[in-house]
Design an enzyme around this catalytic site. Structure first.
Site, PDB file in Angstrom:
ATOM      1  N   HIS A 231      38.749  41.505  46.599  1.00  0.00           N
ATOM      2  CA  HIS A 231      40.308  41.528  46.249  1.00  0.00           C
ATOM      3  C   HIS A 231      40.309  41.563  44.724  1.00  0.00           C
ATOM      4  O   HIS A 231      39.138  41.405  44.232  1.00  0.00           O
ATOM      5  CB  HIS A 231      41.030  40.173  46.874  1.00  0.00           C
ATOM      6  CG  HIS A 231      40.325  38.804  45.939  1.00  0.00           C
ATOM      7  ND1 HIS A 231      40.604  38.598  44.935  1.00  0.00           N
ATOM      8  CD2 HIS A 231      39.860  37.800  46.875  1.00  0.00           C
ATOM      9  CE1 HIS A 231      40.116  37.293  44.815  1.00  0.00           C
ATOM     10  NE2 HIS A 231      39.722  36.751  45.746  1.00  0.00           N
ATOM     11  N   CYS A 254      34.871  34.503  46.928  1.00  0.00           N
ATOM     12  CA  CYS A 254      35.302  36.149  47.369  1.00  0.00           C
ATOM     13  C   CYS A 254      34.658  36.907  46.190  1.00  0.00           C
ATOM     14  O   CYS A 254      33.887  36.342  45.110  1.00  0.00           O
ATOM     15  CB  CYS A 254      36.638  36.398  47.391  1.00  0.00           C
ATOM     16  SG  CYS A 254      37.564  35.389  48.877  1.00  0.00           S
TER      17      CYS A 254
END
Length: 278
Positions: A231, A254
């Site tokens: 992301h 992430c």
């Protein structure tokens, strides 16, 4: 005497004709009986297997001709799937990517709007593209030398390799042992307390953005394992950059990317593509 003889001859002729006629009629009756007997014998018809109507909902694990029909429709849109009538992982990922390109829920289930869109004529903007343009192939010999020695797994013509030691992401196009670097960029993986999972994965669901627990907005996410995602860096609700750290461990597990690079994966790397994080 001649009259009597003549009458006798005529009688014999008449008798002979009558006998032949009677004999012929007997043969005709027997033939008729044979025909009638034969006509009463009818062969057993071949049993036809019942044909099941196409199902309105098809999902992982289903098998049959209606699944094969879905696979034919996916191939029409450029996807590489086997027309084997088995709704396996290959078909699931192809359906999910098709749904993503059509703005549908990416659940891998064929029903309703997904089935309706599969019946439409393909257009260039929603076709699966097996060949990609090279955006950047800087230091390609190094990254290709690594990935092409591996027995990579991918359901598409794309592959992603993440090096957490270098904090770099490499995007490839091609096939096993023949991968070609098409793009690479910096990232920020998980910290020591919240490390990024390592191993081999596949591109999963995608979305335009989500909000983290602390209220930060993360844009253009792409799943690779559970809640682990590619992301963008962090923005606030007004679109202002909150944390743009890249090139070192900084996330909660992430893989953070610059906005344009998160969008690149979101737009160009199909669902089902293989991922290696090391």
């Amino acid at each position: 005497m001649k009259r009597v003889l003549l009458i006798g001859i005529v009688g014999v002729i008449i008798f002979s004709f009558s006998a032949c006629s009677n004999l012929s009629s007997i043969y005709n009756r027997e033939d008729a009986q044979k025909v009638n007997v034969g006509s009463n014998i009818t062969p057993h018809p071949k049993e036809k297997k019942p044909v099941s109507p196409p199902r309105s909902i098809l999902k992982a694990g289903d098998k049959g001709n209606d699944v094969k029909d879905i696979q034919k429709k996916l191939k029409k849109f450029g996807y590489t799937v086997n027309e084997d009538g088995d709704f396996g992982e290959q078909t699931v990922y192809a359906v999910m990517d098709f749904q993503h390109k059509h703005g549908l829920t990416t659940d891998g289930i064929v029903s309703g709007a997904t089935l309706k869109d599969l019946k439409k004529k393909p257009t260039a903007d929603i076709m699966y593209k097996p060949t990609a343009e090279v955006v950047s192939n800087f230091n390609s010999a190094y990254s290709e030398g690594i990935v092409n020695k591996l027995d990579t797994q991918s359901y598409t013509d794309y592959y992603v390799m993440v090096s957490t030691s270098e904090q770099m992401v490499y995007i490839f196009n091609g096939s096993i042992h023949k991968w070609r670097l098409i793009n690479s960029f910096q990232c920020a993986s998980g910290t020591g307390g919240t490390p990024t999972v390592k191993g081999q994965f596949f591109v999963g669901i995608k979305g335009p953005q989500f909000e983290s627990e602390n209220g930060a907005i993360l844009k253009y996410f792409t799943q690779f394992q559970g809640n682990y995602l590619f992301h963008s860096v962090l923005f606030d609700k007004n679109g202002n950059l909150v944390d743009g750290t890249l090139g070192k461990s900084a996330s909660h597990g992430c893989i953070r990317l610059a906005l344009e690079n998160a969008k690149y994966i979101y737009d160009n790397v199909p669902i089902g593509s293989g991922i290696l994080i090391q």
